[in-house]
Design an enzyme around this catalytic site. Structure first.
Site, PDB file in Angstrom:
ATOM      1  N   PHE A  88      21.689  11.678   6.081  1.00 23.33           N
ATOM      2  CA  PHE A  88      21.699  13.002   6.725  1.00 23.33           C
ATOM      3  C   PHE A  88      20.333  13.246   7.336  1.00 23.33           C
ATOM      4  O   PHE A  88      19.330  13.317   6.621  1.00 23.33           O
ATOM      5  CB  PHE A  88      22.049  14.141   5.754  1.00 23.33           C
ATOM      6  CG  PHE A  88      22.122  15.459   6.478  1.00 23.33           C
ATOM      7  CD1 PHE A  88      23.269  15.827   7.158  1.00 23.33           C
ATOM      8  CD2 PHE A  88      21.016  16.303   6.537  1.00 23.33           C
ATOM      9  CE1 PHE A  88      23.321  17.021   7.882  1.00 23.33           C
ATOM     10  CE2 PHE A  88      21.066  17.499   7.255  1.00 23.33           C
ATOM     11  CZ  PHE A  88      22.219  17.860   7.925  1.00 23.33           C
ATOM     12  N   ASP A 131      12.369  10.177   6.068  1.00 28.40           N
ATOM     13  CA  ASP A 131      12.768  11.572   6.257  1.00 28.40           C
ATOM     14  C   ASP A 131      12.608  12.263   4.907  1.00 28.40           C
ATOM     15  O   ASP A 131      13.443  12.109   4.016  1.00 28.40           O
ATOM     16  CB  ASP A 131      14.211  11.639   6.764  1.00 28.40           C
ATOM     17  CG  ASP A 131      14.686  13.083   6.966  1.00 28.40           C
ATOM     18  OD1 ASP A 131      14.015  14.008   6.466  1.00 28.40           O
ATOM     19  OD2 ASP A 131      15.739  13.273   7.598  1.00 28.40           O
ATOM     20  N   LYS A 165      11.646  21.999   6.091  1.00 27.82           N
ATOM     21  CA  LYS A 165      12.099  22.879   5.016  1.00 27.82           C
ATOM     22  C   LYS A 165      10.956  23.621   4.300  1.00 27.82           C
ATOM     23  O   LYS A 165      10.484  24.609   4.820  1.00 27.82           O
ATOM     24  CB  LYS A 165      12.994  22.100   4.057  1.00 27.82           C
ATOM     25  CG  LYS A 165      14.302  21.704   4.763  1.00 27.82           C
ATOM     26  CD  LYS A 165      15.443  21.392   3.835  1.00 27.82           C
ATOM     27  CE  LYS A 165      16.753  21.371   4.630  1.00 27.82           C
ATOM     28  NZ  LYS A 165      17.392  20.069   4.747  1.00 27.82           N
TER      29      LYS A 165
HETATM   30  C1  LIG Z   1      17.895  19.626   6.129  1.00 33.91           C
HETATM   31  C2  LIG Z   1      17.611  18.222   6.540  1.00 33.91           C
HETATM   32  C3  LIG Z   1      17.415  17.870   7.890  1.00 33.91           C
HETATM   33  C4  LIG Z   1      17.614  18.845   9.017  1.00 33.91           C
HETATM   34  O1  LIG Z   1      16.786  19.953   8.949  1.00 33.91           O
HETATM   35  P1  LIG Z   1      17.178  21.302   9.737  1.00 33.91           P
HETATM   36  O2  LIG Z   1      15.997  22.190   9.536  1.00 33.91           O
HETATM   37  O3  LIG Z   1      18.429  21.824   9.129  1.00 33.91           O
HETATM   38  O4  LIG Z   1      17.374  20.911  11.166  1.00 33.91           O
HETATM   39  C5  LIG Z   1      17.101  16.561   8.173  1.00 33.91           C
HETATM   40  N1  LIG Z   1      16.956  15.637   7.207  1.00 33.91           N
HETATM   41  C6  LIG Z   1      17.135  15.935   5.906  1.00 33.91           C
HETATM   42  C7  LIG Z   1      16.957  14.871   4.873  1.00 33.91           C
HETATM   43  C8  LIG Z   1      17.486  17.226   5.529  1.00 33.91           C
HETATM   44  O5  LIG Z   1      17.694  17.512   4.245  1.00 33.91           O
END
Ligand SMILES: *Cc1c(COP(=O)(O)O)cnc(C)c1O
Length: 399
Positions: free
Chosen positions: A140, A225, A255
């Site tokens: 994700f 990520d 985040k």
């Molecule tokens: C939440 C998340 C994203 C995307 O972030 P947004 O602020 O919702 O665009 C990307 N990678 C990971 C691992 C995430 O948990």
């Protein structure tokens, strides 16, 4: 308006792209939130780890208000006095040299992809339009068209083609597959150290170290990520630090960087990599704005000064052990690192959602991920007696 009316109104005017628990929140403080009727709940989701510092952390709110009284937005057409200090702090915390600020996580992932491609063409000298990025099954990374182009989740892609080419999928945790997938055109391997949305999936020990070796050997950028796993969530500042010699070339952060109040994201890397950008190559109107930058700097300070990484490590280990002691006919597996824990429900016991609804009735908010997993990720400011409270509620619902 009561809860029912508010939900009705929301469903009338909002596109139907979420399926929230039937609760309407009106206030938050620390690890607690209150609904419109004044009922109190513990927030064990933390807005998918965007609230590591808790709701309305006093230092972060003070910074927000102070900075709002000075200047909030300049655009990058001019310098502002907040962005530099924030990026410096972020580079210190991540042990990197340079950063590129954005707003949301998806934008930062897009930035990482663009950086890797640019680096591939300008530095590695891959032929035009041939750059490949390797990504993992069940990843994700966000919701833009390019990012869902690297998703393997049917629903995330259904109806959104045509997709961006240039991605190659390997199984998460399988270094041999990664090795085979690398070609002279490979510019990057993009990976979550722990797959959060996929259900708190942890690769076997040594995977990232092995991936690091393969990337180094083949002149491929290792991009982690850490949007969800970073900033203390797993008991290290960044989750890749659980492994030896796994330092990536680029970290994607989001985040909790915004301290739960304002969207702030960034890519951090070396001068050799982020140095590929020239004025006009990439940008964002709000990226690096002084309000977000001030908030992010305080958000980082809170994590460091209040020892939230250490708290996550200690209480996460404790919580995991206590949860494992619960005698339950419904639990398939409990796994996690720090305060990032997945409780997988047996298929024969149904889906995780009804368990989350029961927890909600008990005053504890957790959201299922991928049907079978209850994700427990409370704010990192949580205390031991509050962890015991979680255990007692989990005991009640799982036994
Ligand atoms: C939440 C998340 C994203 C995307 O972030 P947004 O602020 O919702 O665009 C990307 N990678 C990971 C691992 C995430 O948990």
């Amino acid at each position: 308006m009561n809860t029912h009316d508010i939900i009705q109104q929301t469903e009338t005017f909002s596109a139907n792209n979420y399926h929230p628990l039937p609760i309407v929140l009106a206030r938050g403080e620390g690890i607690w939130v209150w609904d419109v009727d004044g009922k109190k709940y513990m927030d064990c989701l933390s807005a998918y780890s965007a609230l590591n510092q808790g709701h309305r952390h006093p230092a972060i709110i003070k910074t927000l208000i102070d900075q709002a009284g000075k200047v909030t937005l300049t655009s990058r057409a001019f310098h502002n006095d907040q962005m530099g200090p924030m990026l410096k702090r972020l580079c210190e915390v991540s042990n990197m040299e340079m950063a590129l600020p954005m707003n949301t996580g998806a934008e930062a992932v897009e930035t990482a992809i663009k950086t890797a491609r640019k680096w591939g063409y300008k530095v590695k000298k891959v032929a035009e339009d041939k750059a490949e990025i390797i990504i993992c099954r069940d990843n994700f990374h966000g919701r833009t068209v390019t990012i869902v182009s690297c998703s393997t989740e049917h629903q995330y892609r259904d109806g959104f083609g045509p997709f961006t080419p240039g991605f190659k999928v390997v199984d998460f945790g399988d270094a041999a597959q990664l090795e085979k997938a690398i070609t002279p055109n490979t510019v990057a391997f993009l990976v979550e150290p722990i797959q959060g949305e996929a259900g708190i999936l942890m690769p076997s020990d040594g995977y990232l170290t092995h991936a690091r070796e393969l990337c180094t050997k083949n002149n491929v950028l290792l991009i982690v990520d850490e949007i969800q796993t970073g900033l203390g969530r797993t008991g290290k500042m960044f989750a890749y630090e659980h492994e030896k010699n796994a330092k990536p070339d680029m970290i994607v952060i989001g985040k909790a960087l915004g301290g739960g109040v304002y969207p702030v994201s960034a890519v951090v890397s070396s001068k050799a990599v982020l140095g590929v950008f020239n004025p006009g190559d990439h940008g964002s109107t709000f990226g690096g704005n002084p309000l977000g930058a001030a908030v992010a700097r305080t958000a980082l300070d809170v994590i460091v000064n209040e020892k939230l990484v250490e708290n996550s490590r200690e209480l996460g280990t404790y919580l995991l052990n206590e949860l494992k002691k619960i005698p339950s006919p419904h639990v398939q597996e409990i796994r996690g690192r720090g305060l990032f824990i997945g409780v997988e429900i047996k298929k024969s016991s149904g889906r995780a959602r009804p368990f989350c609804e029961k927890l909600m009735n008990e005053g504890m908010l957790a959201k299922e991920t991928h049907d079978q997993v209850i994700r427990l990720a409370p704010p990192l400011i949580i205390k031991k007696d509050e962890i015991d409270w979680i255990v007692s509620k989990m005991n009640k619902v799982l036994s």
